[in-house]
Design an enzyme around this catalytic site. Sequence first.
Site, PDB file in Angstrom:
ATOM      1  CE  LYS A  17       0.905   1.534   4.321  1.00  0.00           C
ATOM      2  NZ  LYS A  17       1.498   2.855   4.615  1.00  0.00           N
ATOM      3  N   PRO A 105       8.993  -3.935  -0.321  1.00  0.00           N
ATOM      4  CG  PRO A 105       9.802  -1.937  -1.218  1.00  0.00           C
ATOM      5  CD  PRO A 105       8.623  -2.864  -1.268  1.00  0.00           C
ATOM      6  N   GLY A 108       9.698  -0.294   4.541  1.00  0.00           N
ATOM      7  CA  GLY A 108       9.711   0.707   3.484  1.00  0.00           C
ATOM      8  C   GLY A 108       8.504   1.616   3.452  1.00  0.00           C
ATOM      9  N   GLY A 109       7.590   1.502   4.424  1.00  0.00           N
ATOM     10  CA  GLY A 109       6.401   2.335   4.420  1.00  0.00           C
ATOM     11  C   GLY A 109       5.289   1.827   3.532  1.00  0.00           C
ATOM     12  CG  MET A 110       5.564   0.631   0.042  1.00  0.00           C
ATOM     13  SD  MET A 110       5.987   0.086  -1.626  1.00  0.00           S
ATOM     14  CE  MET A 110       4.357  -0.222  -2.322  1.00  0.00           C
ATOM     15  N   GLY A 112       4.612  -4.002   4.226  1.00  0.00           N
ATOM     16  CA  GLY A 112       4.937  -5.346   3.774  1.00  0.00           C
ATOM     17  C   GLY A 112       4.698  -6.411   4.823  1.00  0.00           C
ATOM     18  CB  ALA A 115       1.177  -7.101   2.755  1.00  0.00           C
ATOM     19  CG  ASP A 148      -0.622  -0.116   7.779  1.00  0.00           C
ATOM     20  OD1 ASP A 148      -1.350   0.872   7.972  1.00  0.00           O
ATOM     21  OD2 ASP A 148       0.623  -0.053   7.780  1.00  0.00           O
TER      22      ASP A 148
END
Length: 337
Positions: A17, A105, A108-110, A112, A115, A148
């Site tokens: 995200k 990553p 990495g701020g996504m 992960g 997820a 998240d």
Amino acid sequence: MTLGTQAQTVTVRVPGKINLGLSVGPLREDGYHELSTVYHAVSLYDTVTVQPSDSWSVHASGPWGEEVPTDERNLALVAARTLAKRRARKAKVHPVRIDIDKHIPVAGGMAGGSADAAATLVGCRELWGLDHLENDLLEMIAASLGSDIPFLLHGGTAIGSGRGEHVTSVLARGELHWVLWAGEGLTLSTPEVYAECDRLREAAGETPAAPQPGGALMTALRRMDTDEVAAALHNDLQEAAISLQPVLAEALAAGLDLGARAGLVSGSGPTVAFLVGSQTEAIDLSVGLAANGPTGDIVRAVGPAPGAQIIHQRTSPEPTRARPDTDRPGPLGPVIG
């Protein structure tokens, strides 16, 4: 799952995200900040496979596999054990081996790690034959484990509130094209970035107000106009992330000089997301960044992307009575805020 069969391995694909908008409010009594964010899932995926095992374990491969913790810190492992503990009396659960093919990553701020936890919850629910009607339980466990994770069960585009765990889907027709830059060897601790944000605000004499979703961004997403979305992107953590990793400013400047419509740090960073107008623009920017930007991994992605989805399962005969086909697990439904 078909009648008379039982899953032996389940593979789930789950997106990373980015935050199109991230407003950080005051610190709460529980140690988290009050947030208003717009989540946007993009087509950069991890795949997570779960299968029965004699013991609990995590194994990671892929471009970011070496950065994944495989001990008790791994959030996917925590998710599997938590679901097993909650359902042990109502279903036959067992330890699982979790294999993560890591393309999102790490740090990495996504999201992960979140997820992978979302994918593991979906995979274990199928593996253990838990009732599809237990979506509420998955949502509850997801929210308890990470801010998240509830969003990544669903994907798409959504508003997050509270500490990010309360999600409401956003009607956003069309797609957005992205180029993602992840600096080589760069990681940022989320608590460290929030602490730096607080420090910078205190130094500037700023008192954060209660965060609200941006009206301009909501309007732009309904129209899915790239330039309007570009003008409305914002991230309250960007200044703090750049303070801790100044190379991020260099990456942002390079991308904008090369024609990106907009660029921002994703979440707490350090991944930088550049918005472009088309696949052709994405290719051109990727080539330009590789030649002229700071060293990093560069990938193209499109959003919004669906959340955690089962993409493969292997089955074997089931000796016990099969459930009616109408009770089989299926895709998660829409988010209800």
